[in-house]
Design an enzyme around this catalytic site. Structure first.
Site, PDB file in Angstrom:
ATOM      1  CG  ASN A  13      30.575  46.812  27.304  1.00 38.23           C
ATOM      2  OD1 ASN A  13      29.852  47.232  26.397  1.00 38.23           O
ATOM      3  ND2 ASN A  13      30.956  47.565  28.320  1.00 38.23           N
TER       4      ASN A  13
ATOM      5  CG  HIS B 203      25.530  48.933  28.568  1.00 41.77           C
ATOM      6  ND1 HIS B 203      25.969  48.463  27.344  1.00 41.77           N
ATOM      7  CD2 HIS B 203      26.641  49.299  29.250  1.00 41.77           C
ATOM      8  CE1 HIS B 203      27.286  48.566  27.299  1.00 41.77           C
ATOM      9  NE2 HIS B 203      27.723  49.050  28.442  1.00 41.77           N
TER      10      HIS B 203
ATOM     11  CB  CYS C 194      27.500  52.020  27.063  1.00 45.42           C
ATOM     12  SG  CYS C 194      29.211  51.469  27.121  1.00 45.42           S
TER      13      CYS C 194
HETATM   14  O1  UT7 Z   1      30.218  50.102  29.498  1.00 46.04           O
HETATM   15  C1  UT7 Z   1      30.947  50.555  30.585  1.00 46.04           C
HETATM   16  C2  UT7 Z   1      32.264  49.875  30.528  1.00 46.04           C
HETATM   17  N1  UT7 Z   1      32.911  49.556  31.736  1.00 46.04           N
HETATM   18  C3  UT7 Z   1      32.354  48.934  32.787  1.00 46.04           C
HETATM   19  O2  UT7 Z   1      31.200  48.706  32.905  1.00 46.04           O
HETATM   20  C4  UT7 Z   1      33.321  48.510  33.860  1.00 46.04           C
HETATM   21  C5  UT7 Z   1      32.685  48.426  35.203  1.00 46.04           C
HETATM   22  N2  UT7 Z   1      33.593  47.769  36.110  1.00 46.04           N
HETATM   23  C6  UT7 Z   1      33.702  46.438  36.135  1.00 46.04           C
HETATM   24  O3  UT7 Z   1      33.036  45.729  35.408  1.00 46.04           O
HETATM   25  C7  UT7 Z   1      34.648  45.836  37.143  1.00 46.04           C
HETATM   26  O4  UT7 Z   1      35.110  46.862  38.011  1.00 46.04           O
HETATM   27  C8  UT7 Z   1      35.868  45.121  36.495  1.00 46.04           C
HETATM   28  C9  UT7 Z   1      35.401  43.873  35.757  1.00 46.04           C
HETATM   29  C10 UT7 Z   1      36.596  46.051  35.523  1.00 46.04           C
HETATM   30  C11 UT7 Z   1      36.854  44.688  37.571  1.00 46.04           C
HETATM   31  O5  UT7 Z   1      36.180  43.846  38.516  1.00 46.04           O
HETATM   32  P1  UT7 Z   1      36.304  44.151  40.074  1.00 46.04           P
HETATM   33  O6  UT7 Z   1      35.583  43.080  40.766  1.00 46.04           O
HETATM   34  O7  UT7 Z   1      35.867  45.573  40.287  1.00 46.04           O
HETATM   35  O8  UT7 Z   1      37.849  43.981  40.322  1.00 46.04           O
HETATM   36  P2  UT7 Z   1      38.874  45.035  40.963  1.00 46.04           P
HETATM   37  O9  UT7 Z   1      39.169  46.129  39.992  1.00 46.04           O
HETATM   38  O10 UT7 Z   1      38.424  45.377  42.339  1.00 46.04           O
HETATM   39  O11 UT7 Z   1      40.147  44.122  41.066  1.00 46.04           O
HETATM   40  C12 UT7 Z   1      40.188  42.989  41.965  1.00 46.04           C
HETATM   41  C13 UT7 Z   1      41.495  42.248  41.713  1.00 46.04           C
HETATM   42  C14 UT7 Z   1      42.716  43.168  41.659  1.00 46.04           C
HETATM   43  O12 UT7 Z   1      43.802  42.477  42.226  1.00 46.04           O
HETATM   44  P3  UT7 Z   1      44.251  42.772  43.758  1.00 46.04           P
HETATM   45  O13 UT7 Z   1      44.590  44.211  43.784  1.00 46.04           O
HETATM   46  O14 UT7 Z   1      43.055  42.422  44.589  1.00 46.04           O
HETATM   47  O15 UT7 Z   1      45.402  41.843  43.943  1.00 46.04           O
HETATM   48  C15 UT7 Z   1      42.961  43.329  40.175  1.00 46.04           C
HETATM   49  O16 UT7 Z   1      44.309  43.612  39.892  1.00 46.04           O
HETATM   50  O17 UT7 Z   1      41.430  41.602  40.435  1.00 46.04           O
HETATM   51  C16 UT7 Z   1      42.588  41.962  39.667  1.00 46.04           C
HETATM   52  N3  UT7 Z   1      42.211  41.941  38.264  1.00 46.04           N
HETATM   53  C17 UT7 Z   1      42.268  40.812  37.536  1.00 46.04           C
HETATM   54  N4  UT7 Z   1      42.634  39.552  37.851  1.00 46.04           N
HETATM   55  C18 UT7 Z   1      42.569  38.623  36.876  1.00 46.04           C
HETATM   56  C19 UT7 Z   1      41.750  42.945  37.491  1.00 46.04           C
HETATM   57  N5  UT7 Z   1      41.521  42.493  36.246  1.00 46.04           N
HETATM   58  C20 UT7 Z   1      41.818  41.167  36.246  1.00 46.04           C
HETATM   59  C21 UT7 Z   1      41.775  40.156  35.280  1.00 46.04           C
HETATM   60  N6  UT7 Z   1      42.140  38.909  35.635  1.00 46.04           N
HETATM   61  N7  UT7 Z   1      41.346  40.383  34.024  1.00 46.04           N
END
Ligand code: UT7
Length: 331
Positions: free
Chosen positions: A284, A254, A113
């Site tokens: 992204n 970014h 990125c």
């Molecule tokens: O350029 C760099 C590229 N990458 C990034 O910048 C990624 C940076 N990270 C993020 O943007 C965030 O961490 C994510 C968008 C990937 C995830 O968001 P989060 O608020 O950190 O969610 P989490 O990983 O803490 O997950 C919360 C819940 C989980 O369920 P439980 O365990 O609480 O029941 C996940 O399984 O959300 C669930 N979850 C989803 N639910 C619906 C994860 N992905 C999804 C989804 N839809 N797509």
């Protein structure tokens, strides 16, 4: 030393859309979750057979024209990408032929990125030293080629797109690229990677079966690193230049997650109205996000000559970059 500046900008995204509603049919997710947690509504996705150099070509030809140049004037081509058309030849070589930049040399730059910010700082060095007069810098990715559309934690985030900038000599010492702050932290590399397909784990039937040719990420780890280091790189850069966040006219970070951008801006002290966000329409696009966002800000009339612009990126590696510039393009 000559002052380098971004002389022109252009972008290209493929026409096909992948909306949150489309993703609801592919994986267990909802429009509400994606919007709330990432800020994304839709992404642009290529048709089969379209590669990174194809998107880069569309953006590059317009950027070259907007700079008042022809492809023959380009000395160097730098393509920031994580999704090259092929491991070799480089996308820069493929692009050179596609746009007819007969006199250019060039290379791909692997900084995920941070591909565009690292490309611009490299180009600025070449221009300032006199080694080149016109450097074409591309940030382009076809992320859909390495995304697992059965993995809801990654497939909702990424899209395809390209941005191109011509970096040339500034006509005014006060206008152009003032300074940059780049660093890497390889210790966290495994938090965001594509495990197979390189020399460490060449492609095999097993790697394909185990879905190792797709993006794997520890979302939480990337999220925290991105906020902390976007702020850190920008703070160091501003302090070194005896500037404060209130001096910044436009903050173009970014576009990985709306919450990352707004949180980093808040910690830095940049007012929300100075923050550029367009992630809702593109997702992204990895190396493409910053030029796409900057180009939109120009089109929207958000930048005038002399404005202080702060660019910031954090990407896989981890790579961290920030650039301070005084705006002043021909567009
Ligand atoms: O350029 C760099 C590229 N990458 C990034 O910048 C990624 C940076 N990270 C993020 O943007 C965030 O961490 C994510 C968008 C990937 C995830 O968001 P989060 O608020 O950190 O969610 P989490 O990983 O803490 O997950 C919360 C819940 C989980 O369920 P439980 O365990 O609480 O029941 C996940 O399984 O959300 C669930 N979850 C989803 N639910 C619906 C994860 N992905 C999804 C989804 N839809 N797509």
């Amino acid at each position: 030393m000559r002052r380098a500046r971004i002389t022109s900008l252009a972008t290209y995204v493929p026409p096909r859309l992948l909306t949150n509603a489309d993703l609801e049919k592919l994986v267990d997710t909802t429009d509400e979750w994606i919007l709330q947690r990432t800020g994304i509504c839709q992404r642009h996705i290529v048709e089969k057979g379209v590669g990174t150099s194809d998107l880069a070509k569309e953006a590059s030809l317009v950027a070259i024209e907007r700079a008042g140049l022809t492809p023959d004037d380009i000395d160097v081509i730098i393509v920031g990408t994580t999704t090259p058309d092929t491991l070799f030849p480089s996308t820069a070589c493929r692009l050179q032929t596609k746009i007819g930049a007969a006199k250019a040399w060039g290379f791909d730059l692997g900084a995920a990125c941070s591909g565009f910010t690292y490309g611009v700082t490299t180009a600025a060095g070449l221009v300032s030293s006199g080694a080149a007069s016109h450097v074409l810098v591309i940030g382009a990715d076809v992320m859909s080629s390495i995304i697992d559309y059965t993995d809801r934690t990654t497939c909702v985030i990424f899209g395809d797109g390209a941005g191109a900038a011509v970096v040339g000599v500034s006509d005014d010492e006060a206008i152009g690229i003032l300074d940059f702050e780049n660093y890497v932290d390889g210790a966290f590399g495994e938090a965001l990677q594509m495990p197979a397909g390189g020399s460490l784990m060449p492609a095999s039937a097993e790697t394909v079966e185990q879905r190792l040719h797709y993006v794997k990420q520890d979302g939480q780890a990337v999220f925290k690193f991105a906020i902390r280091n976007t702020e850190e790189a920008c703070r160091r850069l501003l302090e070194r230049n005896r500037l404060s966040a209130s001096d910044v006219d436009l903050f173009v970070s970014h576009q990985a997650n709306r919450r990352i951008i707004m949180s980093a801006a808040e910690k830095l002290g940049v007012a929300p109205e100075k923050v550029v966000i367009n992630i809702e329409r593109y997702g992204n696009t990895t190396a493409g996000t910053i030029p796409i966002a900057l180009d939109e800000a120009v089109k929207d009339g958000r930048l005038k000559r002399g404005d202080l612009v702060l660019l910031a990126s954090v990407g896989a590696g981890f790579t961290v970059g920030s650039i301070l510039l005084r705006w002043g393009t021909k567009q």
